[in-house]
Design a protein around this motif. Sequence first.
Motif, PDB file in Angstrom:
ATOM      1  N   VAL A 104       0.808  -1.220   0.000  1.00  0.00           N
ATOM      2  CA  VAL A 104       0.000   0.000   0.000  1.00  0.00           C
ATOM      3  C   VAL A 104       0.844   1.274   0.000  1.00  0.00           C
ATOM      4  O   VAL A 104       0.304   2.366  -0.150  1.00  0.00           O
ATOM      5  CB  VAL A 104      -0.958   0.029   1.214  1.00  0.00           C
ATOM      6  CG1 VAL A 104      -1.968  -1.104   1.132  1.00  0.00           C
ATOM      7  CG2 VAL A 104      -0.203  -0.029   2.533  1.00  0.00           C
ATOM      8  N   ARG A 105       2.157   1.129   0.172  1.00  0.00           N
ATOM      9  CA  ARG A 105       2.996   2.317   0.230  1.00  0.00           C
ATOM     10  C   ARG A 105       2.999   3.039  -1.122  1.00  0.00           C
ATOM     11  O   ARG A 105       3.264   2.444  -2.158  1.00  0.00           O
ATOM     12  CB  ARG A 105       4.433   1.932   0.601  1.00  0.00           C
ATOM     13  CG  ARG A 105       5.337   3.139   0.807  1.00  0.00           C
ATOM     14  CD  ARG A 105       6.755   2.704   1.187  1.00  0.00           C
ATOM     15  NE  ARG A 105       6.744   1.898   2.391  1.00  0.00           N
ATOM     16  CZ  ARG A 105       6.609   2.387   3.612  1.00  0.00           C
ATOM     17  NH1 ARG A 105       6.470   3.694   3.781  1.00  0.00           N
ATOM     18  NH2 ARG A 105       6.603   1.598   4.665  1.00  0.00           N
ATOM     19  N   PRO A 106       2.699   4.341  -1.150  1.00  0.00           N
ATOM     20  CA  PRO A 106       2.689   5.076  -2.417  1.00  0.00           C
ATOM     21  C   PRO A 106       4.102   5.237  -2.968  1.00  0.00           C
ATOM     22  O   PRO A 106       5.076   5.309  -2.204  1.00  0.00           O
ATOM     23  CB  PRO A 106       2.085   6.431  -2.039  1.00  0.00           C
ATOM     24  CG  PRO A 106       2.366   6.576  -0.579  1.00  0.00           C
ATOM     25  CD  PRO A 106       2.325   5.185  -0.012  1.00  0.00           C
ATOM     26  N   PRO A 107       4.260   5.305  -4.287  1.00  0.00           N
ATOM     27  CA  PRO A 107       5.592   5.441  -4.877  1.00  0.00           C
ATOM     28  C   PRO A 107       6.169   6.832  -4.629  1.00  0.00           C
ATOM     29  O   PRO A 107       5.435   7.812  -4.459  1.00  0.00           O
ATOM     30  CB  PRO A 107       5.327   5.221  -6.372  1.00  0.00           C
ATOM     31  CG  PRO A 107       3.906   5.644  -6.566  1.00  0.00           C
ATOM     32  CD  PRO A 107       3.192   5.257  -5.302  1.00  0.00           C
ATOM     33  N   THR A 108       7.490   6.908  -4.624  1.00  0.00           N
ATOM     34  CA  THR A 108       8.142   8.195  -4.405  1.00  0.00           C
ATOM     35  C   THR A 108       7.845   9.176  -5.535  1.00  0.00           C
ATOM     36  O   THR A 108       7.922  10.386  -5.334  1.00  0.00           O
ATOM     37  CB  THR A 108       9.664   8.018  -4.275  1.00  0.00           C
ATOM     38  OG1 THR A 108      10.160   7.319  -5.429  1.00  0.00           O
ATOM     39  CG2 THR A 108      10.004   7.221  -3.024  1.00  0.00           C
ATOM     40  N   SER A 109       7.491   8.660  -6.709  1.00  0.00           N
ATOM     41  CA  SER A 109       7.134   9.552  -7.805  1.00  0.00           C
ATOM     42  C   SER A 109       5.915  10.400  -7.440  1.00  0.00           C
ATOM     43  O   SER A 109       5.723  11.490  -7.980  1.00  0.00           O
ATOM     44  CB  SER A 109       6.830   8.736  -9.068  1.00  0.00           C
ATOM     45  OG  SER A 109       5.776   7.811  -8.838  1.00  0.00           O
ATOM     46  N   LYS A 110       5.110   9.918  -6.523  1.00  0.00           N
ATOM     47  CA  LYS A 110       3.959  10.684  -6.051  1.00  0.00           C
ATOM     48  C   LYS A 110       4.291  11.461  -4.792  1.00  0.00           C
ATOM     49  O   LYS A 110       3.944  12.643  -4.665  1.00  0.00           O
ATOM     50  CB  LYS A 110       2.774   9.749  -5.791  1.00  0.00           C
ATOM     51  CG  LYS A 110       1.527  10.473  -5.293  1.00  0.00           C
ATOM     52  CD  LYS A 110       0.330   9.551  -5.205  1.00  0.00           C
ATOM     53  CE  LYS A 110      -0.933  10.340  -4.868  1.00  0.00           C
ATOM     54  NZ  LYS A 110      -2.132   9.482  -4.831  1.00  0.00           N
ATOM     55  N   THR A 111       4.968  10.813  -3.851  1.00  0.00           N
ATOM     56  CA  THR A 111       5.188  11.459  -2.552  1.00  0.00           C
ATOM     57  C   THR A 111       6.250  12.556  -2.594  1.00  0.00           C
ATOM     58  O   THR A 111       6.246  13.439  -1.740  1.00  0.00           O
ATOM     59  CB  THR A 111       5.574  10.419  -1.480  1.00  0.00           C
ATOM     60  OG1 THR A 111       6.736   9.685  -1.904  1.00  0.00           O
ATOM     61  CG2 THR A 111       4.422   9.450  -1.238  1.00  0.00           C
ATOM     62  N   ASN A 112       7.164  12.510  -3.568  1.00  0.00           N
ATOM     63  CA  ASN A 112       8.182  13.567  -3.648  1.00  0.00           C
ATOM     64  C   ASN A 112       7.551  14.939  -3.855  1.00  0.00           C
ATOM     65  O   ASN A 112       7.931  15.917  -3.210  1.00  0.00           O
ATOM     66  CB  ASN A 112       9.179  13.269  -4.772  1.00  0.00           C
ATOM     67  CG  ASN A 112      10.211  12.236  -4.367  1.00  0.00           C
ATOM     68  OD1 ASN A 112      10.362  11.920  -3.192  1.00  0.00           O
ATOM     69  ND2 ASN A 112      10.921  11.684  -5.344  1.00  0.00           N
ATOM     70  N   SER A 113       6.573  15.008  -4.755  1.00  0.00           N
ATOM     71  CA  SER A 113       5.906  16.290  -5.000  1.00  0.00           C
ATOM     72  C   SER A 113       5.028  16.671  -3.811  1.00  0.00           C
ATOM     73  O   SER A 113       4.910  17.852  -3.451  1.00  0.00           O
ATOM     74  CB  SER A 113       5.068  16.221  -6.284  1.00  0.00           C
ATOM     75  OG  SER A 113       4.086  15.202  -6.191  1.00  0.00           O
ATOM     76  N   MET A 114       4.414  15.665  -3.172  1.00  0.00           N
ATOM     77  CA  MET A 114       3.599  15.931  -1.983  1.00  0.00           C
ATOM     78  C   MET A 114       4.477  16.452  -0.843  1.00  0.00           C
ATOM     79  O   MET A 114       4.092  17.365  -0.108  1.00  0.00           O
ATOM     80  CB  MET A 114       2.858  14.668  -1.545  1.00  0.00           C
ATOM     81  CG  MET A 114       1.779  14.201  -2.505  1.00  0.00           C
ATOM     82  SD  MET A 114       0.995  12.653  -1.947  1.00  0.00           S
ATOM     83  CE  MET A 114       0.136  13.212  -0.479  1.00  0.00           C
ATOM     84  N   LYS A 115       5.676  15.860  -0.707  1.00  0.00           N
ATOM     85  CA  LYS A 115       6.589  16.279   0.363  1.00  0.00           C
ATOM     86  C   LYS A 115       6.995  17.735   0.182  1.00  0.00           C
ATOM     87  O   LYS A 115       7.038  18.505   1.151  1.00  0.00           O
ATOM     88  CB  LYS A 115       7.831  15.384   0.378  1.00  0.00           C
ATOM     89  CG  LYS A 115       8.838  15.752   1.456  1.00  0.00           C
ATOM     90  CD  LYS A 115      10.031  14.805   1.450  1.00  0.00           C
ATOM     91  CE  LYS A 115      11.032  15.162   2.543  1.00  0.00           C
ATOM     92  NZ  LYS A 115      12.198  14.250   2.558  1.00  0.00           N
ATOM     93  N   ALA A 116       7.272  18.119  -1.059  1.00  0.00           N
ATOM     94  CA  ALA A 116       7.663  19.504  -1.323  1.00  0.00           C
ATOM     95  C   ALA A 116       6.532  20.470  -0.977  1.00  0.00           C
ATOM     96  O   ALA A 116       6.755  21.528  -0.378  1.00  0.00           O
ATOM     97  CB  ALA A 116       8.061  19.652  -2.793  1.00  0.00           C
ATOM     98  N   ALA A 117       5.297  20.090  -1.326  1.00  0.00           N
ATOM     99  CA  ALA A 117       4.150  20.945  -1.010  1.00  0.00           C
ATOM    100  C   ALA A 117       3.912  21.008   0.492  1.00  0.00           C
ATOM    101  O   ALA A 117       3.598  22.069   1.044  1.00  0.00           O
ATOM    102  CB  ALA A 117       2.905  20.420  -1.722  1.00  0.00           C
ATOM    103  N   SER A 118       4.074  19.870   1.161  1.00  0.00           N
ATOM    104  CA  SER A 118       3.888  19.825   2.618  1.00  0.00           C
ATOM    105  C   SER A 118       4.948  20.674   3.329  1.00  0.00           C
ATOM    106  O   SER A 118       4.654  21.358   4.317  1.00  0.00           O
ATOM    107  CB  SER A 118       3.951  18.380   3.110  1.00  0.00           C
ATOM    108  OG  SER A 118       3.738  18.299   4.490  1.00  0.00           O
TER     109      SER A 118
END
Length: 226
Positions: A104-118
């Motif tokens: 269920v862990r989301p790929p870094t290709s998705k979370t990298n952009s989320m991390k920057a926004a967060s």
Amino acid sequence: MSLSFSGTRLWAVAALATLALAGCHTSLAATPTSTSLSAPPAAPGELPVGNSAAAMPGPGTCTLGHRDGQPLPDPHCTPGAVNSAVRQDTIKDTICQAGWTKTVRPPTSKTNSMKAASARSYNLTPGDKGEYDHLVSLELGGAPDDPRNLWVEPGTIPNPKDAVENKLHAAVCAGLIQLAPAQQAIAANWVTAFDTVGLRIANGKVCLRDKPTSCVTSHRGDEDGS
């Protein structure tokens, strides 16, 4: 036996039939359909179910908190959210199965952009060191890609919160505590989560505070950040 009606009687019967039909139509129209019923309100303390489309907090709208020298997320920006597939009756097939979080862990290709926004939400600079952390960890049934369950936790990797996650996971899977209280405790304040759910750590074991002989050995889980 034969029946006969006068003209007046025939008119009365027809009028009554018309009124009866009208009454039926009115009754049906007034009956609400299932789609018009509102969902029941969430129980007090209940965490929201994960939604990947939930809004990311705006830049500069979130403030880090602290407890005993440890960082805490802003509860208004990062209240936590849970995975609807993980419930008390499904833990043996989900979080208590070795390796399940990898599914269920989301790929870094998705979370990298989320991390920057967060990071922008929390006014962190690009050079600040930190882990993009699931507030309710995946191994406790946290929502994988809901912005309400993710924050940039400052500090080294691994960090003290990882050990809390692993011990709560061990206690849930051993049956010492229930899943929902563990999720709510870590979402509210991960630093005080053990006290909240009635656990104590003794000689490397996780034990019930009110029943010290009820213990489980904690092992490192597979929640290694994201």
